[in-house]
Design a protein around this motif. Sequence first.
Motif: not given
Length: 323
Positions: A27-28, A48-49, A97, A125
């Motif tokens: 999400d960054t 993002p995401g 996230g 991630y």
Amino acid sequence: MPEVRVDDEFATLRTVIVSRSELGLPDTPPETWDTDFLGSDVARAATPGADLDRDLPDLARALRRERGELSALLESHGVEVLHPRPLTAHEKEAAQGRGYANFFVRDPLVTIGNLVIEGSLRFPYRRGEVLPVRDLLRERVDPADSVHVAVPAPEVPEPGDASLGEGPFLEGGDVLVLGRRILVGVSGLATNTAGVSWLRKFLAPHGYTVETVRLHPRMLHLDCALGLVREGLMIVCEEALLDGVPESLRPWRSVPVSFDQATALATNGLPLSPDTYVTDPEFTDVGERLEALGVRVEYVDLRATRSLGGAFRCSTQPLLRHG
């Protein structure tokens, strides 16, 4: 009883794990992503995401087709093909996230002889990427005459820490097996010196030596710069090796590739045996040079996979390679 054993990079491949194609982006902001892993074109197209299946369905279908074609080729050569299970909904939710990956099975594991080592991945991630493989480890590795260990888990990095912590980081794409000699790449993007030190200390009682190979800072993993085709023959980008070809490989015959070819993954093919090698039709020139040296070359188009920063070696994890 299942058998686990990897003698080197080119012994006959008998059992292999082939990756799935699941990926969720953090999400960054995109500038914080590992674009060497994602591929800059994909990073620009995503948000993002984003989830690969939900938000990039055409790419997701192409990836599944490519992995299916690779699996079919391997099976046609008598190789047993296994796959990680899919990520569960709660595993994706637990990523909170950070993003998630079940995409390149090479990096979360290292198989050396009968030793299977769960790696420690640098980007947050990717740190749960081993989870979908654990069922296979319980089924095929733990009952075998083998050792199953894990690198210590890295700390949670502080916000803004570009190094992402001290690790230790050890990723399978950086590890090449050549009998009792192990080559480990370090570029600053993946495996670090703490990871190499951990591996050296762990392997020493088992009779292995570890040689560090310093990589160009744009080279994600060692297998993006160097591929071992058979005893005495390699594909190499010398520009990506800061100290030149490792001393133990200098007597070998080389098929050289340019830095641009290396970043497009020209060295990241897959030997099926000392006599058979798989690569992408993008690298037909490499294949023709190998054929002139007596190697049979098979081709599978992995352009979608390569758009996310990996190819044949990245997409596979051998459990049995000997003879």
